[in-house]
Design an enzyme around this catalytic site. Sequence first.
Site, PDB file in Angstrom:
ATOM      1  N   CYS A 291       0.965  -1.249   0.067  1.00 41.73           N
ATOM      2  CA  CYS A 291       0.382   0.094  -0.088  1.00 41.73           C
ATOM      3  C   CYS A 291       0.842   1.251  -0.114  1.00 41.73           C
ATOM      4  CB  CYS A 291      -1.072   0.111   1.105  1.00 41.73           C
ATOM      5  SG  CYS A 291      -2.211  -1.273   0.951  1.00 41.73           S
TER       6      CYS A 291
ATOM      7  N   HIS B 279     -12.895   9.040  -7.413  1.00 43.25           N
ATOM      8  CA  HIS B 279     -12.128   9.464  -8.537  1.00 43.25           C
ATOM      9  C   HIS B 279     -11.036  10.205  -8.280  1.00 43.25           C
ATOM     10  CE1 HIS B 279     -14.981   6.585 -10.593  1.00 43.25           C
ATOM     11  NE2 HIS B 279     -13.936   6.212 -11.396  1.00 43.25           N
TER      12      HIS B 279
ATOM     13  N   GLU C 128     -12.816  -1.004   2.690  1.00 45.49           N
ATOM     14  CA  GLU C 128     -11.707  -0.784   1.638  1.00 45.49           C
ATOM     15  C   GLU C 128     -11.768  -1.849   0.670  1.00 45.49           C
ATOM     16  OE1 GLU C 128      -7.912   1.632   2.724  1.00 45.49           O
ATOM     17  OE2 GLU C 128      -7.273  -0.774   2.691  1.00 45.49           O
TER      18      GLU C 128
END
Length: 150
Positions: free
Chosen positions: A25, A75, A136
């Site tokens: 990550c 986005h 998530e």
Amino acid sequence: MAKIRLTKYFNFETAHALYGYDGKCRNVHGHSYELYVTVVGDAIEDANHVKNGMVMDFGDLKKIVKSEIVDVFDHATVLNKNSPHIKLASQLMEHMERVLLTEYQPTCENMLADFAQRIKKRLPDNIKLHSLKLHETPTSFAEWFASDNE
């Protein structure tokens, strides 16, 4: 009067990177986030009120969460502005319009704390934010409860 909880579901796509993280990550990657927003209050008991019987109009809750969370984060690429990712952000901004710089490491947990503050400030006085749940991934989520944060 009985307290009633209402929950509304939202989804949005967001990319982020965790500066200094010791796993995958640390790289820019994206998630299909699922957000559950739960508020609590008393139903309106006024036969002459257009929202008689409602705690809160689901449409009103949608407007708040859409403008404070979905429209902001959907986005977007979210990066911690207090890290060296600020350099990456400036490069991305040359090519992308939706780069969000936060004061925090953009983990699921920190995003929830941010979302709670954004939503609470917009709720009517008689409605309280009860909880948030942010997925998530389909199997990983974080939760925020007002009772834990009083």
